[in-house]
Design a protein around this motif. Structure first.
Motif, short mmCIF file in Angstrom:
data_model
loop_
_atom_site.label_atom_id
_atom_site.label_comp_id
_atom_site.label_asym_id
_atom_site.label_seq_id
_atom_site.Cartn_x
_atom_site.Cartn_y
_atom_site.Cartn_z
N LEU A 233 0.84 -1.21 0.00
CA LEU A 233 0.00 0.00 0.00
C LEU A 233 0.87 1.26 0.00
O LEU A 233 0.62 2.21 -0.75
CB LEU A 233 -0.92 0.00 1.22
CG LEU A 233 -2.00 -1.08 1.26
CD1 LEU A 233 -2.75 -1.03 2.60
CD2 LEU A 233 -2.99 -0.91 0.10
N PHE A 234 1.91 1.27 0.84
CA PHE A 234 2.83 2.41 0.87
C PHE A 234 3.52 2.57 -0.48
O PHE A 234 3.71 3.70 -0.96
CB PHE A 234 3.90 2.22 1.96
CG PHE A 234 3.39 2.26 3.37
CD1 PHE A 234 2.20 2.90 3.69
CD2 PHE A 234 4.12 1.68 4.41
CE1 PHE A 234 1.74 2.95 5.00
CE2 PHE A 234 3.68 1.72 5.72
CZ PHE A 234 2.49 2.36 6.02
N GLY A 238 1.96 5.82 -1.65
CA GLY A 238 2.73 6.73 -0.82
C GLY A 238 2.27 6.67 0.62
O GLY A 238 1.07 6.54 0.89
N PHE A 239 3.20 6.76 1.54
CA PHE A 239 2.90 6.60 2.96
C PHE A 239 1.81 7.56 3.43
O PHE A 239 0.86 7.17 4.11
CB PHE A 239 4.17 6.83 3.77
CG PHE A 239 3.94 6.94 5.25
CD1 PHE A 239 3.68 5.81 6.01
CD2 PHE A 239 3.97 8.18 5.88
CE1 PHE A 239 3.46 5.90 7.38
CE2 PHE A 239 3.75 8.28 7.25
CZ PHE A 239 3.49 7.15 7.99
N ALA A 240 1.93 8.83 3.05
CA ALA A 240 0.99 9.84 3.57
C ALA A 240 -0.44 9.62 3.10
O ALA A 240 -1.39 10.03 3.76
CB ALA A 240 1.46 11.23 3.17
N SER A 241 -0.60 8.96 1.95
CA SER A 241 -1.94 8.76 1.39
C SER A 241 -2.65 7.53 1.93
O SER A 241 -3.86 7.39 1.79
CB SER A 241 -1.86 8.66 -0.14
OG SER A 241 -1.30 9.84 -0.68
N VAL A 242 -1.91 6.63 2.53
CA VAL A 242 -2.49 5.38 3.05
C VAL A 242 -3.06 5.63 4.44
O VAL A 242 -2.39 6.24 5.30
CB VAL A 242 -1.44 4.25 3.09
CG1 VAL A 242 -2.01 3.00 3.72
CG2 VAL A 242 -0.93 3.95 1.68
N THR A 243 -4.25 5.15 4.69
CA THR A 243 -4.89 5.35 5.99
C THR A 243 -4.76 4.09 6.85
O THR A 243 -4.56 2.98 6.33
CB THR A 243 -6.38 5.67 5.83
OG1 THR A 243 -7.05 4.52 5.26
CG2 THR A 243 -6.58 6.87 4.92
N ASN A 244 -4.91 4.27 8.15
CA ASN A 244 -4.95 3.12 9.04
C ASN A 244 -6.10 2.19 8.68
O ASN A 244 -6.00 0.96 8.81
CB ASN A 244 -5.10 3.58 10.49
CG ASN A 244 -3.79 4.11 11.07
OD1 ASN A 244 -2.73 3.89 10.50
ND2 ASN A 244 -3.88 4.82 12.18
N GLY A 245 -7.21 2.78 8.22
CA GLY A 245 -8.35 1.97 7.83
C GLY A 245 -8.03 1.04 6.67
O GLY A 245 -8.45 -0.13 6.66
N GLN A 246 -7.26 1.52 5.69
CA GLN A 246 -6.88 0.67 4.57
C GLN A 246 -5.99 -0.48 5.02
O GLN A 246 -6.13 -1.62 4.57
CB GLN A 246 -6.14 1.50 3.51
CG GLN A 246 -7.02 2.46 2.74
CD GLN A 246 -6.20 3.34 1.83
OE1 GLN A 246 -5.40 4.17 2.26
NE2 GLN A 246 -6.39 3.17 0.52
#
Length: 401
Positions: A233-234, A238-246
């Motif tokens: 996912l990262f 990109g790290f900033a765009s990935v959510t904990n929910g994903q």
């Protein structure tokens, strides 16, 4: 108000007050902003860069910055465009049919001169919107095409722009590290390295021994499962765009359950970077076991790095692109691991090429890394023994062995 010659009029007072401000306000302020932004984006990455930091680099307020650019994205897109336009313009001044060395020198001169802001292209694929990305890739495609024309004219081989992309990777590598070296010397080293890459036959090393890398740990715990799910996912978004929910959804958990295993998303990123560094260090240790000499050691290091890049593409992408976004305390041990890895290459390269000083060797090592990245991208990271050995040959060529 008076001076030593007598009273000063209101209009004169106004001129005295306003004069210095008007004099120091540059007409090319927008260009200065883009230059400063390119440096900040290159150093910190898109999400960690702030408009306040960029404004400070120009000596203005963030409010003044917004008079030129409506938001950070618009400024970032302008920076990415400027990098590509400089290369296109430089090649536009090179006559059609010019020798390959002249073509590569033109690209190298621009890249080295704007080294501090050249790292912007590292982030463009993730953070530009589809239309801007398409325009930018068309410009870079033009650059690769011009280089490929010259490569094929002097060293004709059916490799679908592979050597052209790899040669540009050697040149572009200067933007990815901070080794201090004189501009002229950097230009000479990188132009020569790129020229060697272009002259290398990627098919010449088909009999290279396959590299056996340490296996990526099998996720046997929930913590390991979370890490394994987060890495792709990262890499993709990109790290900033990935959510904990994903991340939680990928492992069948509620978002709140992630905190039982990691204090926050940044800790997952740090774990990914540590895993990448550990796997590469183990691979290097294995590859150098019972190697007879420095030349063989360099070939083994190149083959290992290429194999690692192909086998752990997502993990390596995350570790390379997101390291700058880690807090300083988390980043420190990873930076040390990177330096140790480069020091191994530097030592063996100087033994194989005693004429190189430490800085020159370090620049060439990074050029080899740049070749591996751009050649791998050119092959769409489709993993095969043939692709690994072809890219290894190009990396070794960049190092001048």
């Amino acid at each position: 108000m008076t001076d030593r010659h007598g009273p000063v009029s209101a209009s004169a007072r106004s001129a005295v007050t306003a004069g210095p401000t008007a004099a120091v306000r540059p007409r090319n302020r927008k260009q200065l902003i883009v230059e400063a932004a390119g440096r900040v984006f290159s150093e910190r990455g898109y999400h960690a860069a702030s408009m306040e930091k960029i404004a400070a680099g120009v000596g203005i307020t963030a409010a003044a910055l917004y008079r030129h650019f409506p938001n950070k994205y618009a400024l970032f897109a302008e920076c990415a465009d400027l990098m590509a336009d400089r290369l296109v313009d430089a090649l536009g001044e090179v006559p059609s049919g010019a020798p390959l060395a002249e073509v590569l020198t033109a690209v190298t001169r621009v890249t080295v001169a704007h080294r501090a802001s050249g790292g912007v292209y590292r982030w463009e694929a993730r953070y530009l919107n589809r239309e801007d990305r398409r325009h930018l890739r068309a410009k870079f495609g033009h650059v690769v095409g011009r280089v490929d024309e010259a490569v094929q004219r002097e060293y004709p081989l059916p490799d679908e722009r592979l050597r052209a992309a790899a040669a540009l990777g050697a040149i572009g590598s200067i933007a990815m590290h901070h080794t201090s070296i004189a501009q002229r010397r950097a230009e000479e080293l990188l132009s020569a390295s790129a020229l060697r890459v272009a002259a290398t036959d990627p098919a010449a090393a088909r009999n290279t021994r396959a590299v056996e890398l340490p296996a990526q740990p099998v996720p046997r715990t929930r913590r390991a499962e979370i890490l394994a799910a987060a890495i792709p996912l990262f890499a993709r978004d990109g790290f900033a765009s990935v959510t904990n929910g994903q991340i939680a959804e990928a492992v069948g958990l509620a978002p709140s359950a992630l905190y039982r295993h990691y204090q926050g998303k940044i800790d997952i990123l740090a774990a990914a970077c540590l895993q990448a560094a550990g796997l590469l260090a183990q691979g290097v240790e294995q590859s150098l076991h019972q190697v007879p000499g420095p030349r063989d050691a360099i070939i083994a290091l190149a083959a290992t790095y290429v194999a690692y890049s192909f086998e752990y593409t997502a993990l390596n992408s995350v570790a390379e692109a997101e390291l700058a976004g880690l807090p300083a305390d988390m980043r420190r041990s990873l930076v040390l691991a990177q330096r140790e890895h480069i020091a191994v290459w530097e030592q063996q390269l100087r033994l194989a090429r005693p004429e190189l000083d430490p800085r020159q060797a370090r620049v060439l090592v990074h050029a080899g890394f740049g070749v591996a990245v751009e050649a791998g991208r050119g092959l769409r990271w489709q993993d095969s023994h043939g692709h690994r050995t072809a890219v290894t040959a190009l990396v070794v060529g960049a190092l001048g062995l």
